[in-house]
Design a protein around this motif. Structure first.
Motif, mmCIF file in Angstrom:
data_model
loop_
_atom_site.group_PDB
_atom_site.id
_atom_site.type_symbol
_atom_site.label_atom_id
_atom_site.label_comp_id
_atom_site.label_asym_id
_atom_site.label_seq_id
_atom_site.Cartn_x
_atom_site.Cartn_y
_atom_site.Cartn_z
ATOM 1 N N GLY A 383 0.819 -1.214 0.000
ATOM 2 C CA GLY A 383 0.000 0.000 0.000
ATOM 3 C C GLY A 383 0.848 1.257 0.000
ATOM 4 O O GLY A 383 0.582 2.212 -0.744
ATOM 5 N N LEU A 384 1.889 1.264 0.807
ATOM 6 C CA LEU A 384 2.797 2.405 0.855
ATOM 7 C C LEU A 384 3.530 2.559 -0.470
ATOM 8 O O LEU A 384 3.742 3.679 -0.948
ATOM 9 N N ALA A 385 3.915 1.432 -1.081
ATOM 10 C CA ALA A 385 4.572 1.484 -2.395
ATOM 11 C C ALA A 385 3.652 2.123 -3.427
ATOM 12 O O ALA A 385 4.099 2.888 -4.295
ATOM 13 N N GLY A 386 2.362 1.826 -3.334
ATOM 14 C CA GLY A 386 1.395 2.446 -4.244
ATOM 15 C C GLY A 386 1.324 3.947 -4.071
ATOM 16 O O GLY A 386 1.233 4.688 -5.065
ATOM 17 N N LEU A 387 1.389 4.419 -2.831
ATOM 18 C CA LEU A 387 1.374 5.863 -2.586
ATOM 19 C C LEU A 387 2.627 6.530 -3.156
ATOM 20 O O LEU A 387 2.563 7.618 -3.739
ATOM 21 N N VAL A 388 3.775 5.871 -2.984
ATOM 22 C CA VAL A 388 5.024 6.416 -3.519
ATOM 23 C C VAL A 388 4.967 6.486 -5.042
ATOM 24 O O VAL A 388 5.372 7.489 -5.658
ATOM 25 N N MET A 389 4.462 5.416 -5.678
ATOM 26 C CA MET A 389 4.346 5.410 -7.133
ATOM 27 C C MET A 389 3.410 6.524 -7.607
ATOM 28 O O MET A 389 3.695 7.220 -8.591
ATOM 29 N N LEU A 390 2.313 6.727 -6.885
ATOM 30 C CA LEU A 390 1.368 7.770 -7.251
ATOM 31 C C LEU A 390 2.007 9.152 -7.146
ATOM 32 O O LEU A 390 1.779 10.018 -8.001
ATOM 33 N N SER A 391 2.839 9.366 -6.127
ATOM 34 C CA SER A 391 3.509 10.667 -5.987
ATOM 35 C C SER A 391 4.458 10.921 -7.152
ATOM 36 O O SER A 391 4.598 12.061 -7.613
ATOM 37 N N GLY A 392 5.127 9.863 -7.653
ATOM 38 C CA GLY A 392 5.997 10.026 -8.820
ATOM 39 C C GLY A 392 5.211 10.366 -10.069
ATOM 40 O O GLY A 392 5.646 11.196 -10.884
ATOM 41 N N PHE A 393 4.050 9.759 -10.240
ATOM 42 C CA PHE A 393 3.182 10.109 -11.366
ATOM 43 C C PHE A 393 2.790 11.577 -11.310
ATOM 44 O O PHE A 393 2.754 12.269 -12.329
ATOM 45 N N ILE A 394 2.483 12.043 -10.116
ATOM 46 C CA ILE A 394 2.055 13.441 -9.963
ATOM 47 C C ILE A 394 3.184 14.390 -10.347
ATOM 48 O O ILE A 394 2.983 15.355 -11.090
ATOM 49 N N VAL A 398 1.384 13.539 -14.729
ATOM 50 C CA VAL A 398 0.351 12.628 -15.228
ATOM 51 C C VAL A 398 -1.028 13.175 -14.833
ATOM 52 O O VAL A 398 -1.230 13.569 -13.683
ATOM 53 N N PRO A 399 -1.990 13.228 -15.774
ATOM 54 C CA PRO A 399 -3.325 13.715 -15.413
ATOM 55 C C PRO A 399 -4.037 12.694 -14.526
ATOM 56 O O PRO A 399 -3.709 11.513 -14.552
ATOM 57 N N PRO A 400 -5.005 13.171 -13.710
ATOM 58 C CA PRO A 400 -5.589 14.515 -13.665
ATOM 59 C C PRO A 400 -5.074 15.340 -12.498
ATOM 60 O O PRO A 400 -5.802 16.197 -11.963
ATOM 61 N N PHE A 401 -3.844 15.105 -12.047
ATOM 62 C CA PHE A 401 -3.360 15.736 -10.828
ATOM 63 C C PHE A 401 -2.893 17.177 -11.077
ATOM 64 O O PHE A 401 -2.824 17.649 -12.211
ATOM 65 N N ASN A 402 -2.529 17.847 -9.970
ATOM 66 C CA ASN A 402 -2.263 19.287 -10.021
ATOM 67 C C ASN A 402 -1.060 19.666 -10.887
ATOM 68 O O ASN A 402 -1.094 20.679 -11.598
ATOM 69 N N VAL A 403 0.001 18.867 -10.855
ATOM 70 C CA VAL A 403 1.190 19.217 -11.636
ATOM 71 C C VAL A 403 0.889 19.137 -13.129
ATOM 72 O O VAL A 403 1.424 19.929 -13.923
#
Length: 498
Positions: A383-394, A398-403
């Motif tokens: 689960g934590l690995a998923g959060l880290v991967m999501l932060s890299g996408f941001i 990667v859409p639809p995030f703020n960056v």
């Protein structure tokens, strides 16, 4: 005057002093630090917009009772709007900057207090003192006052490195101080030249004197002053030629300290860029210098991150490279690009803090940050690995995030400004950022676990996971509803354009 405006600076300073005195009393340090950190984002939320004049010395234009007893000719003179005291301005841009800074500070303090066995009053003192200094840099309308807190913020950053206990932290801190011993006086020299030409250090008064012909804007000393201010801007924020030492600063700090140091850099970068544009927008060479150094920072930072095997060093270079997007938006000098640059600033402060904390969990679990010595961590905390991967996408946009929203706006701004080449470069560098992150993610989480790797603890403090989750949620909200931030920057973007 709004009394809450100076409280935004005074409160963290008072807390810092108390924490230093309470060093060694663990429970008191932890309680005071967390309570004060929680108050920091609340104050900008409840504070009303306005101006604070220290000592109560407002311009004559706001003191009709005093002005009525003076010669009527003063009403049409420069002295009528002259600012005789240090002035702090709190508007919608300052509100969102300080809100984001305070959120990052709160999460960094909360994480630091729970990741160590014994909270350090000295370390917390430095975190709060740096937060107070950067808050003052964002609020102040006095360029000498800005310089003073710029220096305090730099010293606080050195202190955070010294307290980290990371290998070679003393060496990096010494190098940063030595470079600052040359760069910071050059910034002060630029302030002195402006004072000598205009007779003032209030930024609004300097701008007024330039736009109304009170001083000659064609004076070559203004170009010299702008060059010195830009040099100080490069040092304080880590653009070339200071990108290597700045990335080292991040890598020698603990992850929660690095997340806050990056926020310091982002908002110092943005505040100084706004000041430079306010005073020197009429000099095109100043804006193109901002674009040039920002582009160089993007290319060097992101390309050097691609070559790193140490996670902390890699994120440090990515953090420096991402600053360039902000500088390009400010340097292009259109209302749209400035809005995009300011939006990118708050996005970068949020997501870079998230990535520092995310990869900091790897250091917490294994005690290692070299990707060649890591692997197979997915099975311990998926689960934590998923959060880290999501932060890299941001971070990569990667859409639809703020960056994604801010980088898209920057690309559109570059095209409308007649330099589509910058848009192409930004797209290519975003792809490289994505590749860099995914390579690191694979090395840490997906490749086979190397022999001899020991997981010292597969449990991560809940406060760290909470902090990462909160930052990702904020990034998601700003991605889906970008107008929440961009609407706050319309006024200042229009005001900077002459």
């Amino acid at each position: 005057m709004n009394p809450l405006i100076p409280v935004m600076v005074v409160l963290p300073i008072l807390c810092a002093l108390l924490l230093n005195l309470l060093h060694g009393k663990d429970r008191s340090v932890k309680a005071l630090a967390i309570i004060t950190a929680l108050l920091l984002p609340i104050i900008p939320l409840i504070a009303g917009y306005g101006v604070h004049y220290f000592g109560g010395y407002a311009p004559l234009s706001e003191n009709p009772s005093i002005a009525s007893g003076l010669p009527s000719s003063l009403a049409s003179s420069y002295l009528y709007s002259f600012h005789p005291a240090i002035t702090y301005v709190f508007g919608s841009p300052q509100k969102i900057f300080l809100l984001v800074l305070s959120i990052v500070a709160f999460l960094a303090v909360l994480t630091s207090m729970n990741e160590v066995k014994r909270p350090s009053g000295v370390y917390a003192f430095l975190m709060f003192m740096g937060t107070a200094a950067v808050t003052a840099v964002v609020l102040t309308d006095d360029i000498f006052n800005l310089y003073v807190f710029f220096e305090i913020a730099a010293l606080a950053q050195v202190g955070v490195i010294l307290c980290s206990g990371v290998e070679r932290n003393y060496e990096t801190a010494l190098k940063y101080m030595l470079i600052g011993g040359v760069a910071a006086p050059m910034l002060l020299l630029g302030v002195a030249i402006l004072l000598g030409i205009t007779g003032n250090v209030n930024i609004s008064d300097i701008v007024f004197s330039l736009r109304n012909g009170i001083v000659d804007p064609a004076n070559p000393l203004f170009l010299l002053a702008s060059s010195l201010l830009i040099f100080g801007w490069l040092y304080g924020t880590g653009l070339p030629p200071f990108h290597t030492i700045k990335s080292a600063v991040y890598s020698r700090a603990l992850p929660h300290g690095a997340s806050l140091l990056q926020a310091f850099s982002v908002f110092t970068f943005t505040a100084l860029a706004i000041v430079i544009l306010r005073m020197f927008y009429y000099l095109p060479i100043v804006r193109w210098a901002m674009v040039f150094f920002s582009l160089a920072g993007m290319v060097l930072g992101i390309s050097m991150a691609l070559m790193q095997t140490d996670l902390k060093r890699m994120i440090g270079f990515l953090a420096v490279g991402e600053l360039g997007y902000i500088g390009i938006g400010m340097g292009l000098g259109t209302a749209m690009s400035i809005t995009a640059g300011l939006f990118q600033a708050i996005n970068e402060a949020l997501i870079t803090a998230c990535i520092f904390l995310g990869f900091g969990t790897i250091l917490y679990m294994t005690g290692k940050s070299d990707t060649e010595e890591l692997g197979g961590l997915m099975k311990y905390r998926p689960g934590l690995a998923g959060l880290v991967m999501l932060s890299g996408f941001i971070m990569a946009g990667v859409p639809p995030f703020n960056v994604f929203q801010s980088k898209l706006l920057l690309i559109q701004s570059a095209i409308k400004a007649g330099v589509p080449e910058l848009g192409v470069i930004m797209i290519l560098l975003s792809i490289v950022t994505f590749m860099t992150f995914m390579r690191a993610f694979y090395s840490v989480y997906l490749k086979p676990e190397p022999r001899g790797m020991k997981v010292e603890s597969d449990s991560v403090p809940w406060t760290t996971v909470l902090s990462i989750t909160v930052l990702i949620i904020i990034c998601t909200v700003l991605g889906l509803l970008p107008w929440i931030a961009t609407s706050q920057f319309t006024g200042i973007a229009q005001g900077l354009i002459i």
